[in-house]
Every structure is written in structure tokens, then in C-alpha cells.
Scaffold this motif. Structure first.
Motif, PDB file in Angstrom:
ATOM      1  N   ASP A  32     -17.731  10.032 -20.504  1.00 59.80           N
ATOM      2  CA  ASP A  32     -17.637  11.218 -19.651  1.00 59.80           C
ATOM      3  C   ASP A  32     -16.210  11.451 -19.160  1.00 59.80           C
ATOM      4  O   ASP A  32     -15.889  12.541 -18.682  1.00 59.80           O
ATOM      5  N   ILE A  33     -15.371  10.421 -19.235  1.00 56.09           N
ATOM      6  CA  ILE A  33     -14.016  10.509 -18.685  1.00 56.09           C
ATOM      7  C   ILE A  33     -13.118  11.265 -19.652  1.00 56.09           C
ATOM      8  O   ILE A  33     -12.988  10.900 -20.815  1.00 56.09           O
ATOM      9  N   ARG A  34     -12.501  12.329 -19.159  1.00 60.34           N
ATOM     10  CA  ARG A  34     -11.652  13.174 -19.988  1.00 60.34           C
ATOM     11  C   ARG A  34     -10.179  13.110 -19.595  1.00 60.34           C
ATOM     12  O   ARG A  34      -9.297  13.443 -20.397  1.00 60.34           O
ATOM     13  N   SER A  35      -9.897  12.710 -18.354  1.00 60.51           N
ATOM     14  CA  SER A  35      -8.511  12.761 -17.895  1.00 60.51           C
ATOM     15  C   SER A  35      -8.214  11.685 -16.870  1.00 60.51           C
ATOM     16  O   SER A  35      -9.111  11.169 -16.202  1.00 60.51           O
ATOM     17  N   ALA A  36      -6.931  11.364 -16.752  1.00 59.79           N
ATOM     18  CA  ALA A  36      -6.429  10.543 -15.653  1.00 59.79           C
ATOM     19  C   ALA A  36      -5.778  11.483 -14.649  1.00 59.79           C
ATOM     20  O   ALA A  36      -4.944  12.315 -15.023  1.00 59.79           O
ATOM     21  N   ALA A  37      -6.173  11.387 -13.385  1.00 59.61           N
ATOM     22  CA  ALA A  37      -5.623  12.235 -12.323  1.00 59.61           C
ATOM     23  C   ALA A  37      -4.618  11.428 -11.510  1.00 59.61           C
ATOM     24  O   ALA A  37      -4.969  10.397 -10.931  1.00 59.61           O
ATOM     25  N   LEU A  38      -3.368  11.895 -11.473  1.00 64.82           N
ATOM     26  CA  LEU A  38      -2.339  11.200 -10.714  1.00 64.82           C
ATOM     27  C   LEU A  38      -2.229  11.776  -9.306  1.00 64.82           C
ATOM     28  O   LEU A  38      -2.207  12.999  -9.122  1.00 64.82           O
ATOM     29  N   HIS A  39      -2.156  10.866  -8.329  1.00 67.20           N
ATOM     30  CA  HIS A  39      -2.019  11.214  -6.917  1.00 67.20           C
ATOM     31  C   HIS A  39      -0.833  10.450  -6.321  1.00 67.20           C
ATOM     32  O   HIS A  39      -0.406   9.435  -6.874  1.00 67.20           O
ATOM     33  N   HIS A  40      -0.333  10.935  -5.192  1.00 68.45           N
ATOM     34  CA  HIS A  40       0.500  10.074  -4.351  1.00 68.45           C
ATOM     35  C   HIS A  40      -0.265   9.869  -3.051  1.00 68.45           C
ATOM     36  O   HIS A  40      -1.145  10.655  -2.679  1.00 68.45           O
ATOM     37  N   SER A  41       0.049   8.787  -2.363  1.00 67.25           N
ATOM     38  CA  SER A  41      -0.714   8.477  -1.147  1.00 67.25           C
ATOM     39  C   SER A  41      -0.310   9.383   0.008  1.00 67.25           C
ATOM     40  O   SER A  41      -1.035   9.458   1.015  1.00 67.25           O
ATOM     41  N   ALA A  42       0.858  10.067  -0.122  1.00 71.33           N
ATOM     42  CA  ALA A  42       1.401  10.916   0.955  1.00 71.33           C
ATOM     43  C   ALA A  42       1.710  10.105   2.203  1.00 71.33           C
ATOM     44  O   ALA A  42       1.745  10.638   3.313  1.00 71.33           O
ATOM     45  N   THR A  43       1.919   8.800   2.024  1.00 77.04           N
ATOM     46  CA  THR A  43       2.333   7.901   3.099  1.00 77.04           C
ATOM     47  C   THR A  43       3.539   7.115   2.599  1.00 77.04           C
ATOM     48  O   THR A  43       3.657   6.843   1.401  1.00 77.04           O
ATOM     49  N   LEU A  44       4.428   6.748   3.489  1.00 79.45           N
ATOM     50  CA  LEU A  44       5.619   6.011   3.065  1.00 79.45           C
ATOM     51  C   LEU A  44       5.272   4.630   2.536  1.00 79.45           C
ATOM     52  O   LEU A  44       5.987   4.071   1.706  1.00 79.45           O
ATOM     53  N   SER A  45       4.186   4.078   3.019  1.00 82.35           N
ATOM     54  CA  SER A  45       3.705   2.776   2.543  1.00 82.35           C
ATOM     55  C   SER A  45       2.186   2.775   2.653  1.00 82.35           C
ATOM     56  O   SER A  45       1.580   3.735   3.128  1.00 82.35           O
ATOM     57  N   GLY A  46       1.558   1.710   2.219  1.00 85.32           N
ATOM     58  CA  GLY A  46       0.105   1.644   2.305  1.00 85.32           C
ATOM     59  C   GLY A  46      -0.454   0.617   1.348  1.00 85.32           C
ATOM     60  O   GLY A  46       0.272   0.017   0.549  1.00 85.32           O
ATOM     61  N   SER A  47      -1.760   0.427   1.419  1.00 85.41           N
ATOM     62  CA  SER A  47      -2.433  -0.573   0.595  1.00 85.41           C
ATOM     63  C   SER A  47      -3.821  -0.060   0.239  1.00 85.41           C
ATOM     64  O   SER A  47      -4.359   0.832   0.912  1.00 85.41           O
ATOM     65  N   PRO A  48      -4.447  -0.605  -0.799  1.00 88.03           N
ATOM     66  CA  PRO A  48      -5.818  -0.208  -1.116  1.00 88.03           C
ATOM     67  C   PRO A  48      -6.771  -0.399   0.058  1.00 88.03           C
ATOM     68  O   PRO A  48      -7.659   0.430   0.292  1.00 88.03           O
TER      69      PRO A  48
END
Length: 271
Positions: free
Chosen positions: A32-48
Motif C-alpha cells: 500500500d505504501i507509495r511514497s516517503a514523506a519528508l518532514h522537519h520537526s520545526a524545532t531546533l532540537s528534539g527526540s523521538p
């Protein structure tokens, strides 16, 4: 799924991230997967962990939105099974896999280590999930033209990724090849294909040209089409190869396998 990626550090945090007590994400087939969607966290730093707490605690979502998070040092965090339908691109969630690069790219740039890790991750995933042919930014999905995410030019990213593939795919993912001959209406072609896991793979451009077919290379999606039809191609040392039966169908030919002579025989009307 195998997540050992040459040249990259991958940490599996799927079992340790905060999850909603009662809500669960739906699931899908890998196909079902057709694409990879790229994001930025919109934070200077961060973690999962921080992103998961926000998505669960503030947004009320079942879990973290992303399937993978890439830190500035290039470390890749595996956050969700690819089969999980998480929330990150609205109505396109069912067919998209989410990759988040940590940083606010309105104010800073991705680090070279992040870009290399993202390239290696996407390359690996496209081998594992052949249907995931597109690489898109969040803003390129329907309904998100207004959203400045991932806040860098996706055209430039895809061009650089294409160059990365040209340099590495043949070395990293070169299949074990058993040469096979190719004939078109009983005339042997001057090119060869190869057998991979019992499937005959044919050189797309050479065979299509011989049969009068039209070949298109869609750089934005890393996609090869013959007569307008998508193929499950593999890029080997800069050349595209596709399964014999897919090639035959696109060219309105019949494919036969002659095991005695190790030859793929293509027959039919050639335009």
C-alpha cells in the motif's frame, strides 16, 4: 523487515516510545505504501520520545506520527512499523511513510550527516518496499501546499538523491547475476539480462528501443515507465532493469523462458 543499513546507525525504539492507552493506529500492507514523506520537526532540537509525548499527550494521537526520525548526527530512529498508518499527511496517510529530520529548517539547514542518513534510509526502504517510488515533501501532498514543511527545496533533494543512487546502488545493492540472453521474434539482441531469485530482469531501455516502445525516466519519483506503464524496476550500476513479464506486457509482447538456452524469448507485433 531488515533494518541493517550499511553506513548508517539505526536504533529501534518502537517498543519504548509513549503510546496512547486505548487508541491504536490502523495497519496496511507494505504494497500500500507509495511514497516517503519528508518532514522537519520545526524545532531546533528534539527526540523521538519528545515528539511521541507531544503527539500522544497534546494531539491525542495513538502514537508518534513518524515512522523514522533522523537526528542531526545522522542517527536513524525506527519509531513505527512501516505497516502502521500513522497521522502525518492527512488523507494520504494510508499510502505514505513518514520520515522526520530533526531541526527547524526555516532557520537552519539539515546537516550533511542527516542528508546522507536520509538518503541511505530511503534507498534501503525502496529496496525493501518496491512500491515506494516517490519521495515527497509534506507540502507536496494534497491539501498541504500552505505548509512550509520540510522547509527545504524537494527538487534539490531529489536531484541529490538521484546522484547518490547513481554512485551507490550498484555497489550496495548489486544483485547476484546469472546472465540470460534475450531474443525478439527469434532474433537475438546484443544485450543481456540476468536472473535474480528466479525472475528474469531485462535492460529496460535496450529492450524497449528494440521493440519500438517509449521509455520515460521520471526523475522526481525515481520511476521508469514504458509506454506509460509503471515497472518494478531495479537500478543496477546506473541502468534500469525490469521483470521480463512486466516488460512484455508494456510492449504488448509475450514472454517465454527457454531454460535450455537461458534465453528470454519475446514474441509479438513490433511497432
Amino acid at each position: 523487515m531488515n533494518m541493517t543499513i550499511p553506513g548508517a546507525v539505526v536504533k529501534d525504539v518502537r517498543a519504548s516510545l509513549p503510546r496512547h492507552k486505548t487508541l491504536k493506529y490502523g495497519r496496511r500492507k507494505l504494497t500500500d505504501i507509495r511514497s516517503a514523506a519528508l518532514h522537519h520537526s520545526a524545532t531546533l532540537s528534539g527526540s523521538p520520545e519528545a515528539f511521541a509525548r507531544y503527539h500522544v499527550g497534546t494531539n491525542g494521537w495513538p502514537g508518534i506520527a513518524y515512522h523514522f526520525v533522523v537526528q542531526k548526527d545522522g542517527t536513524i530512529y525506527w519509531c513505527n512499523d512501516p505497516e502502521v498508518i500513522s497521522y502525518h499527511v492527512g488523507n494520504s496517510n494510508r499510502h505514505a511513510l513518514g520520515i522526520c529530520l530533526v531541526g527547524d529548517f526555516r532557520k537552519q539547514k539539515p546537516t550533511p550527516s542527516q542528508i546522507e542518513a536520509a538518503n541511505r534510509l530511503i534507498q534501503h526502504l525502496q529496496v525493501q518496499i518496491p512500491t515506494m517510488k516517490q519521495v515527497l515533501g509534506h507540502y507536496e501532498y494534497p491539501g498541504y501546499a500552505w505548509k512550509n514543511c520540510p522547509a527545504f527545496l524537494m527538487g534539490t533533494f531529489r536531484t541529490n538523491y538521484s546522484q547518490f543512487l547513481q554512485k551507490t546502488l550498484g555497489k550496495v545493492d548489486k544483485p547476484k547475476q546469472v546472465p540470460v540472453a534475450i531474443s525478439l521474434n527469434d532474433s537475438l539482441l546484443s544485450v543481456t539480462g540476468f536472473l535474480q531469485e528466479g525472475i528474469s530482469m531485462l535492460p529496460v531501455r535496450a529492450v524497449a528501443n528494440a521493440a519500438g516502445g517509449k521509455v520515460e525516466w521520471i526523475a522526481a519519483t525515481q520511476d521508469v515507465r514504458v509506454n506509460g506503464k509503471d515497472l518494478n524496476e531495479k537500478i543496477v550500476e546506473g541502468s534500469a532493469y525490469a521483470p521480463a513479464r512486466e516488460m512484455a506486457a508494456a510492449l504488448c509482447l509475450q514472454a517465454e523462458w527457454d531454460g535450455k538456452t537461458q534465453t528470454v524469448k519475446l514474441r509479438g507485433c513490433v511497432t
